[in-house]
Design a protein around this motif. Sequence first.
Motif: not given
Length: 364
Positions: A121-136
Motif C-alpha cells: 500500500f505504501i508503494l502504491l501511495l508512492a506511485l500516486g505521488w508521482a502521478s500526473h493527477a497529483a501534480s495538478l
Amino acid sequence: MVWIYISESLLYLCFSLLMGSFILQFIPERLKPEISIPKRLIQLSVLGIIFFSAAPVIRIILFLYEDIGLMLTMQNVLGGFEVGKAWNVTVILALFFYLFVSLFPVLKSKVLAGISLAFTFILLLALGWASHAASLTEWSGFVVHSLHFLAVTVWVGILLIVGWCSKNQENWLSYLKWFTPLAIGCFLTIMGTGIFLMTLVIDVNEYGDAWMLPYGQALLLKHLTIIPVLFFAFINGFWIRRKLQRQEQINPIPWLRFESILLFFTFVSTAVLGQQEPPHSIEITLGGSGSSAVFDYFYSGIIDPSMHVQFGLNTISTMFFIVAIIFMWLILYSFRKKAPASISFFMGLFCILSLYFGLIASIQ
C-alpha cells in the motif's frame, strides 16, 4: 516508446499480484478454493516494481541529457523532479520489502501478510505521488489517483491469483458470495474516481474532441475494453454461480483467467494513456503536437485546431455497431452453448474493435 508502455503495464501487474496474494491470506479457507502461490512470484513482483517504475524516470533523463550531460541530468531528475523523488522512495521501500518477503514466510502468517500488505500500500501511495493527477492538485489528485489504483489492484489482483493459482474448484460458491460484491464495489469506485481524474485533464463536453489526440485515442480504447470485461464479470459472478447452485458441471477457472486477460488489456491502455501528453487545452495541444496518426488515417477531412468533432450515423458506422452487438450476444451465447472460454474472449476483442471502428466511422 513501446518499452515504456510495456513496463507500465507490467508495473500494474506486479502491484495487482502482490495485492491479491496478501489479501487472500486473510480469507478463511472455507471461503476460497485451494490456492498455491509461489514465493518466487512475490519476490519477482517486488523486484518488478523497482525496475518497471523506473521507466518514466529513464524517459525524462533520455529527453534531457543531451543538453547538460547524463550524470547531471540524472542528479537533477532524481533530486528535483517529483517522479524522481518518488522513485527514490520506491526503490528504498521495495528493497526492504524484498528482504522481508525473502527472509520470512509471508504467505503462512496473517501478521506477516499484513505487514506485506502495508508495504504494498505504501508503494502504491508512492506511485500516486508521482502521478500526473497529483501534480495538478494539492491533495485531491493524489488521493483520488491512489484510491483509483487501489480499487483496480484489489479487483484484478484477487482475480489473477484465484484464476491462475487455484488448484481446484472447491468452495467456489462461497468465494463468489464475497468476491462478487467486492468486485462491484471496486468497479463503482473505479468509475467514480476515473471520471474525476478525467475531468482534471479534459472537459467532459470535449470528450469526443479529444479523440483527435493520442491521449483521447488511448482513453477511448480503455473505456471500450471495459465492455467485454463487464460481460465476463456477469458470467463469472452471476451465471456461473447459478449453474453451480444447480449442481451443473462447469469449470469456472478458464472463464476467470480470460476475464483477467481482458483486464490486463486495460492496464496496457492505461499505460499508453499515462505516457501521452494530457490535453488540458485540446486546441493548443492539437496546434502544437498535431493530431493522432490513427485519427489522421481514418478522418478524411481537414483537421483544424479549433474544430469540434461532430457525430452522425451512416451506413458504415451502423454496420459496425450492429456487428458489435452481435459479438456481445455471442459472448453470452458461447457460454450458454458450453463453448471454450477462449471463444467468448475473442468475441470480446472483436466487440471492442467493432465499437471502435463504428465510433470512428461516425465522425463527420
